[in-house]
Design a protein around this motif. Structure first.
Motif, PDB file in Angstrom:
ATOM      1  N   PRO A   1       0.906  -1.229  -0.098  1.00 49.23           N
ATOM      2  CA  PRO A   1      -0.022   0.009  -0.167  1.00 49.23           C
ATOM      3  C   PRO A   1       0.727   1.095  -0.033  1.00 49.23           C
ATOM      4  CG  PRO A   1      -0.052  -1.030   2.221  1.00 49.23           C
ATOM      5  CD  PRO A   1       0.636  -1.789   1.297  1.00 49.23           C
ATOM      6  N   TYR A   2       0.216   2.428  -0.642  1.00 48.94           N
ATOM      7  CA  TYR A   2       1.142   3.396  -0.699  1.00 48.94           C
ATOM      8  C   TYR A   2       0.132   4.556  -0.482  1.00 48.94           C
ATOM      9  CZ  TYR A   2      -0.212   3.669  -5.581  1.00 48.94           C
ATOM     10  OH  TYR A   2      -0.604   3.909  -6.854  1.00 48.94           O
ATOM     11  N   GLU A   3       0.603   5.891  -0.176  1.00 54.30           N
ATOM     12  CA  GLU A   3      -0.304   7.088  -0.165  1.00 54.30           C
ATOM     13  C   GLU A   3      -0.476   7.791  -1.301  1.00 54.30           C
ATOM     14  OE1 GLU A   3       1.810   9.075   3.197  1.00 54.30           O
ATOM     15  OE2 GLU A   3       0.143   8.909   4.273  1.00 54.30           O
ATOM     16  N   ASP A   4      -1.831   7.707  -1.916  1.00 54.84           N
ATOM     17  CA  ASP A   4      -1.874   8.506  -3.361  1.00 54.84           C
ATOM     18  C   ASP A   4      -1.848   9.490  -3.510  1.00 54.84           C
ATOM     19  OD1 ASP A   4      -2.930   8.716  -5.820  1.00 54.84           O
ATOM     20  OD2 ASP A   4      -4.786   7.950  -5.458  1.00 54.84           O
ATOM     21  N   PRO A   5      -0.662  10.080  -4.091  1.00 54.71           N
ATOM     22  CA  PRO A   5      -0.412  11.573  -4.499  1.00 54.71           C
ATOM     23  C   PRO A   5      -1.565  12.558  -5.135  1.00 54.71           C
ATOM     24  CG  PRO A   5       0.993  10.264  -6.163  1.00 54.71           C
ATOM     25  CD  PRO A   5       0.175   9.309  -5.245  1.00 54.71           C
ATOM     26  N   ASN A   6      -2.550  11.905  -5.958  1.00 55.95           N
ATOM     27  CA  ASN A   6      -3.572  12.256  -6.352  1.00 55.95           C
ATOM     28  C   ASN A   6      -4.698  12.588  -5.408  1.00 55.95           C
ATOM     29  OD1 ASN A   6      -1.944  12.827  -8.870  1.00 55.95           O
ATOM     30  ND2 ASN A   6      -2.736  10.785  -9.325  1.00 55.95           N
ATOM     31  N   ALA A   7      -4.601  12.129  -4.117  1.00 58.94           N
ATOM     32  CA  ALA A   7      -5.715  12.075  -3.226  1.00 58.94           C
ATOM     33  C   ALA A   7      -5.290  12.613  -1.748  1.00 58.94           C
ATOM     34  CB  ALA A   7      -6.357  10.735  -3.255  1.00 58.94           C
ATOM     35  N   LYS A   8      -4.446  13.788  -1.725  1.00 65.58           N
ATOM     36  CA  LYS A   8      -3.939  14.320  -0.728  1.00 65.58           C
ATOM     37  C   LYS A   8      -5.092  14.709   0.180  1.00 65.58           C
ATOM     38  CE  LYS A   8       0.485  14.061  -1.245  1.00 65.58           C
ATOM     39  NZ  LYS A   8       1.402  13.450  -0.365  1.00 65.58           N
ATOM     40  N   PHE A   9      -4.857  14.440   1.774  1.00 66.79           N
ATOM     41  CA  PHE A   9      -5.609  15.145   2.809  1.00 66.79           C
ATOM     42  C   PHE A   9      -5.325  16.673   3.067  1.00 66.79           C
ATOM     43  CE2 PHE A   9      -5.990  10.617   4.498  1.00 66.79           C
ATOM     44  CZ  PHE A   9      -7.147  10.447   3.411  1.00 66.79           C
ATOM     45  N   GLU A  10      -6.436  17.293   3.626  1.00 68.10           N
ATOM     46  CA  GLU A  10      -5.972  18.799   4.024  1.00 68.10           C
ATOM     47  C   GLU A  10      -5.011  18.588   5.175  1.00 68.10           C
ATOM     48  OE1 GLU A  10      -6.807  21.832   2.836  1.00 68.10           O
ATOM     49  OE2 GLU A  10      -7.771  21.001   1.044  1.00 68.10           O
ATOM     50  N   LYS A  11      -4.217  19.371   5.539  1.00 69.62           N
ATOM     51  CA  LYS A  11      -3.054  19.344   6.555  1.00 69.62           C
ATOM     52  C   LYS A  11      -3.934  19.835   7.934  1.00 69.62           C
ATOM     53  CE  LYS A  11       1.005  19.964   4.091  1.00 69.62           C
ATOM     54  NZ  LYS A  11       2.291  20.633   3.738  1.00 69.62           N
ATOM     55  N   THR A  12      -4.882  20.557   7.672  1.00 66.61           N
ATOM     56  CA  THR A  12      -5.651  20.856   9.144  1.00 66.61           C
ATOM     57  C   THR A  12      -6.749  19.908   9.366  1.00 66.61           C
ATOM     58  OG1 THR A  12      -7.327  22.128   7.915  1.00 66.61           O
ATOM     59  CG2 THR A  12      -5.281  23.310   8.406  1.00 66.61           C
TER      60      THR A  12
ATOM     61  N   TYR B   1      -5.240  14.045   9.697  1.00 66.12           N
ATOM     62  CA  TYR B   1      -4.216  14.017   8.816  1.00 66.12           C
ATOM     63  C   TYR B   1      -2.730  14.110  10.090  1.00 66.12           C
ATOM     64  CZ  TYR B   1      -0.292  16.221   6.172  1.00 66.12           C
ATOM     65  OH  TYR B   1       0.731  16.454   5.422  1.00 66.12           O
ATOM     66  N   ARG B   2      -2.284  13.032   9.578  1.00 65.76           N
ATOM     67  CA  ARG B   2      -1.041  12.401  10.497  1.00 65.76           C
ATOM     68  C   ARG B   2      -0.086  11.703   9.787  1.00 65.76           C
ATOM     69  NH1 ARG B   2      -0.864   8.233  13.828  1.00 65.76           N
ATOM     70  NH2 ARG B   2      -0.389   9.727  15.459  1.00 65.76           N
ATOM     71  N   PRO B   3       1.238  11.484  10.212  1.00 62.90           N
ATOM     72  CA  PRO B   3       2.148  10.511   9.301  1.00 62.90           C
ATOM     73  C   PRO B   3       1.511   9.152   9.105  1.00 62.90           C
ATOM     74  CG  PRO B   3       3.283  11.753  11.098  1.00 62.90           C
ATOM     75  CD  PRO B   3       1.855  11.974  11.368  1.00 62.90           C
ATOM     76  N   GLY B   4       1.632   8.962   7.934  1.00 65.57           N
ATOM     77  CA  GLY B   4       1.047   7.524   7.398  1.00 65.57           C
ATOM     78  C   GLY B   4      -0.372   7.726   7.042  1.00 65.57           C
TER      79      GLY B   4
ATOM     80  N   ALA C   1     -11.336   9.837   8.352  1.00 66.76           N
ATOM     81  CA  ALA C   1     -10.774  10.118   6.849  1.00 66.76           C
ATOM     82  C   ALA C   1     -11.730   9.539   5.990  1.00 66.76           C
ATOM     83  CB  ALA C   1      -9.384   9.565   6.712  1.00 66.76           C
ATOM     84  N   PRO C   2     -11.690  10.033   4.476  1.00 70.19           N
ATOM     85  CA  PRO C   2     -12.472   9.597   3.689  1.00 70.19           C
ATOM     86  C   PRO C   2     -12.345   8.039   3.184  1.00 70.19           C
ATOM     87  CG  PRO C   2     -11.623  11.602   2.764  1.00 70.19           C
ATOM     88  CD  PRO C   2     -10.778  11.107   4.343  1.00 70.19           C
TER      89      PRO C   2
END
Length: 425
Positions: free
Chosen positions: A55-66, A70-73, A113-114
């Motif tokens: 698994p990896y974090e999708d660069p095209n589906a970023k979460f809002e930093k606020t 939102y947290r590491p991983g 999260a979504p």
């Protein structure tokens, strides 16, 4: 309704797939002409499959930093590529379990999260996917987690709402995270407080006795690290109970969670406007520095400290029918209960003071009328149940014929499909 579901309904059997090379022997190409299979050993191929399905974090589906989540991983939607499994049967047989084994399934209570999972998603997992469940991650508010200390609540209730089935909750890793925004009165920057009884209930949860690794993340802000250290030291003193949960040979043996000596500590930085709201408690700060402590427990045999828990058989629990959570309700029991209700509602009326002979006769008449009406209802219900049983037996006979027909067809076509067990209508 697809063709598989229709066939399951007609044969009264579940349909599955042969998931191992041994089961599918003779139904796949050995691919000996490919150096991937003829030259590379299985250990190296497993590493290739694992990297391709990680698994990896999708660069095209970023979460809002606020965002709260939102947290590491968890900075973007987690994604797993499974195109490799579509190349050939040999690859599929060797790598089909890896996507679930490596994935992290996150459950949020609350502010999720979504890509968060829910009990409905969990209930739809196949038996094969449930057996290969990798990491189960629970991110939860303190008040909701404290429910676990209630005797009427279980860890399973956070993930599944349907009737318990043995083996439906056995992840390889169970992780529980208390974030900064999950503590009591975090908005007012209140001191940290944590009840010990829910941690004790977590370590003793019977649902985790097939889970080799248990992790607890406690997150707060850097200037509260001293407060968190006191809580962590107190948690380290909590011991897991020894309970019989596995068979070694033919005898059940005791297991317990043992704390790993070294705790993991990490930090990360985030914005002060959590959920895009200005917090007066963070006035004068450009960023927030988070302090995270992770405690890890490994499941061990009490009498065999060097033995490995995964892969062993679960001990069966013997319960009386009225206490067995896996027992099926009987319609006849409900009818009998309703009959008792009528007895309790009508019989006391016969003990009322006698007024006149005519009144007493009418009371007896109404009693007998209601009594025999209820008896006829019970008899009719019993006949309906008998008819349902006979109809079900007929359907099973027809289903057995269809099962033999389709099993022979799949065998001739060298299909990986197979019937795997009785289906409850």
């Amino acid at each position: 309704m697809n063709a598989i579901t229709k066939l399951e309904g007609k044969t009264c059997k579940y349909i599955g797939i042969a998931f191992s090379e041994h089961e599918a022997l003779g139904k796949y190409n050995d691919q000996t002409s490919s150096p991937l299979f003829s030259v590379l050993p299985r250990e190296l191929r497993d590493l290739i499959w694992a990297l391709a399905t990680a698994p990896y974090e999708d660069p095209n589906a970023k979460f809002e930093k606020t965002a709260y989540y939102y947290r590491p991983g968890h900075t973007a939607r987690l994604r797993t590529e499974v195109a490799l499994l579509l190349t050939c049967r040999r690859v599929w047989l060797e790598a089909n379990a890896l996507p679930m084994l490596q994935a992290e399934q996150s459950f949020y209570y609350f502010r999720g999260a979504p890509d968060g999972r829910d009990p409905e998603w969990m209930a739809r997992l196949t038996k094969h996917n449930s057996q290969n469940l990798g990491e189960l991650h629970l991110l939860i508010q303190m008040g909701t987690m404290e429910k676990l200390a209630d005797p009427t609540w279980s860890l399973r209730d956070y993930f599944l709402k349907n009737r318990p089935v043995r083996g439906d909750l056995q992840p390889r890793v169970f992780r529980l995270t208390i974030r900064h925004t999950d503590w009591w009165s975090w908005e007012n920057d209140a001191p940290l407080r944590l009840q010990d009884n829910w941690v004790k209930a977590l370590l003793d949860a019977p649902e985790l006795r097939s889970t080799p690794i248990l992790k607890l993340d406690l997150e707060t802000l850097d200037y509260k690290a001293d407060q968190l250290a006191v809580i962590v030291d107190r948690i380290k003193m909590i011991e897991s109970e020894s309970r019989p949960s596995h068979y070694v040979g033919n005898s059940p043996t005791m297991t317990r969670f043992e704390l790993v000596d070294k705790q993991d500590t990490s930090t990360w930085e985030g914005p002060t406007n959590i959920d895009d709201r200005v917090r007066h408690a963070y006035d004068g700060k450009a960023t927030l520095t988070y302090h995270v402590v992770t405690l890890t427990w490994n499941l061990r045999f009490t009498e065999l400290p060097h033995a490995s828990v995964p892969g062993l058989r679960r001990a069966s629990v013997s319960l009386s029918p009225d206490k067995d959570p896996f027992a099926v309700d009987k319609d006849w029991g409900r009818a009998e209960g309703e009959l008792r209700f009528w007895y309790a509602a009508i019989l006391p009326r016969r003990r009322e003071p006698r007024m006149t002979e005519w009144t007493e006769g009418m009371k007896q008449h109404h009693f007998m009328l209601r009594f025999w009406t209820q008896v006829r209802w019970v008899s009719r219900r019993q006949a309906e149940l008998g008819e349902a049983v006979r109809r079900r037996q007929f359907e099973e006979l027809c289903g057995a014929a269809r099962e033999r027909e389709w099993a022979a067809r799949w065998e001739a076509e060298k299909s990986l499909l197979k019937f795997i067990g009785h289906r409850v209508p």
